[in-house]
Design a protein around this motif. Structure first.
Motif, mmCIF file in Angstrom:
data_model
loop_
_atom_site.group_PDB
_atom_site.id
_atom_site.type_symbol
_atom_site.label_atom_id
_atom_site.label_comp_id
_atom_site.label_asym_id
_atom_site.label_seq_id
_atom_site.Cartn_x
_atom_site.Cartn_y
_atom_site.Cartn_z
ATOM 1 N N LEU A 36 12.769 55.418 56.127
ATOM 2 C CA LEU A 36 13.717 54.298 56.080
ATOM 3 C C LEU A 36 15.160 54.782 56.049
ATOM 4 O O LEU A 36 16.044 54.176 56.665
ATOM 5 N N ALA A 37 15.411 55.857 55.337
ATOM 6 C CA ALA A 37 16.775 56.389 55.248
ATOM 7 C C ALA A 37 17.264 56.882 56.608
ATOM 8 O O ALA A 37 18.460 56.809 56.905
ATOM 9 N N ASP A 38 16.354 57.377 57.423
ATOM 10 C CA ASP A 38 16.716 57.893 58.748
ATOM 11 C C ASP A 38 16.797 56.802 59.820
ATOM 12 O O ASP A 38 17.264 57.057 60.922
ATOM 13 N N ASP A 39 16.336 55.597 59.492
ATOM 14 C CA ASP A 39 16.300 54.512 60.470
ATOM 15 C C ASP A 39 17.555 53.643 60.345
ATOM 16 O O ASP A 39 17.757 52.980 59.334
ATOM 17 N N PRO A 40 18.406 53.627 61.385
ATOM 18 C CA PRO A 40 19.648 52.838 61.297
ATOM 19 C C PRO A 40 19.401 51.326 61.282
ATOM 20 O O PRO A 40 20.317 50.565 60.958
ATOM 21 N N THR A 41 18.185 50.893 61.594
ATOM 22 C CA THR A 41 17.905 49.448 61.600
ATOM 23 C C THR A 41 17.320 48.966 60.266
ATOM 24 O O THR A 41 16.974 47.794 60.135
ATOM 25 N N THR A 42 17.226 49.850 59.276
ATOM 26 C CA THR A 42 16.681 49.468 57.970
ATOM 27 C C THR A 42 17.581 48.406 57.343
ATOM 28 O O THR A 42 18.803 48.531 57.332
ATOM 29 N N THR A 43 16.945 47.360 56.803
ATOM 30 C CA THR A 43 17.690 46.254 56.210
ATOM 31 C C THR A 43 17.790 46.400 54.688
ATOM 32 O O THR A 43 17.003 47.135 54.065
ATOM 33 N N ALA A 44 18.714 45.680 54.107
ATOM 34 C CA ALA A 44 18.882 45.689 52.644
ATOM 35 C C ALA A 44 17.615 45.199 51.937
ATOM 36 O O ALA A 44 17.193 45.804 50.943
ATOM 37 N N PRO A 45 16.955 44.118 52.409
ATOM 38 C CA PRO A 45 15.709 43.700 51.745
ATOM 39 C C PRO A 45 14.616 44.789 51.788
ATOM 40 O O PRO A 45 13.877 44.952 50.826
ATOM 41 N N GLN A 46 14.562 45.524 52.893
ATOM 42 C CA GLN A 46 13.586 46.618 52.968
ATOM 43 C C GLN A 46 13.900 47.689 51.922
ATOM 44 O O GLN A 46 12.992 48.210 51.272
ATOM 45 N N LEU A 47 15.167 48.020 51.782
ATOM 46 C CA LEU A 47 15.563 49.035 50.798
ATOM 47 C C LEU A 47 15.318 48.555 49.371
ATOM 48 O O LEU A 47 14.884 49.337 48.523
ATOM 49 N N ARG A 48 15.568 47.270 49.098
ATOM 50 C CA ARG A 48 15.306 46.731 47.754
ATOM 51 C C ARG A 48 13.808 46.768 47.449
ATOM 52 O O ARG A 48 13.397 47.130 46.348
ATOM 53 N N PHE A 49 13.000 46.397 48.428
ATOM 54 C CA PHE A 49 11.547 46.442 48.238
ATOM 55 C C PHE A 49 11.098 47.874 47.966
ATOM 56 O O PHE A 49 10.316 48.128 47.042
ATOM 57 N N LEU A 50 11.604 48.818 48.752
ATOM 58 C CA LEU A 50 11.265 50.222 48.556
ATOM 59 C C LEU A 50 11.711 50.700 47.172
ATOM 60 O O LEU A 50 10.961 51.380 46.471
ATOM 61 N N ALA A 51 12.909 50.317 46.757
ATOM 62 C CA ALA A 51 13.412 50.725 45.436
ATOM 63 C C ALA A 51 12.523 50.177 44.325
ATOM 64 O O ALA A 51 12.239 50.882 43.345
ATOM 65 N N ASP A 52 12.067 48.941 44.456
ATOM 66 C CA ASP A 52 11.156 48.365 43.458
ATOM 67 C C ASP A 52 9.844 49.145 43.387
ATOM 68 O O ASP A 52 9.337 49.442 42.297
#
Length: 116
Positions: A64-80
């Motif tokens: 996800l960190a390497d993907d420029p199309t990653t969205t904020a909701p995806q990052l929040r879900f991953l962080a959870d």
């Protein structure tokens, strides 16, 4: 909420094992035994699954960190999910660390922290 494991008796009985699950009230569960019984095997299997999931999450985070199309909701879900996984891994580390024998340190202040 941190709970300290019960004191192990000084009678040669193994220290209680913090299990990778909580009771219905959310309190930690402990097992007293030699580590060869069925509950120990179930706990070992659950810990193995939890460690595998943590490893998979690390790989997913890198993707996800390497993907420029990653969205904020995806990052929040991953962080959870990573926070949940970190809690599991920390519990495993506390459980295993509590069952290790105390290290024998040298009393020489010149060599503070040197294992003998």
């Amino acid at each position: 909420m941190a709970h300290e494991p019960p004191e192990a008796p000084s009678t040669g009985v193994p220290a209680p094992r913090l299990l990778p699950w909580s009771n219905s009230d959310g309190n930690p569960c402990y097992l007293i035994g030699d580590g060869t019984g069925p509950v120990s095997h179930i706990a070992d299997n659950i810990e193995s699954i939890q460690l595998g999931m943590a490893d998979a999450l690390l790989g997913h985070a890198a993707d996800l960190a390497d993907d420029p199309t990653t969205t904020a909701p995806q990052l929040r879900f991953l962080a959870d999910r990573m926070a949940e996984s970190l809690r599991d891994v920390t519990r495993i580390a506390r459980s295993r660390g509590a069952r290790l024998p105390a290290p024998a340190y040298d009393d020489d202040p010149e060599e503070e922290g040197v294992l003998r």
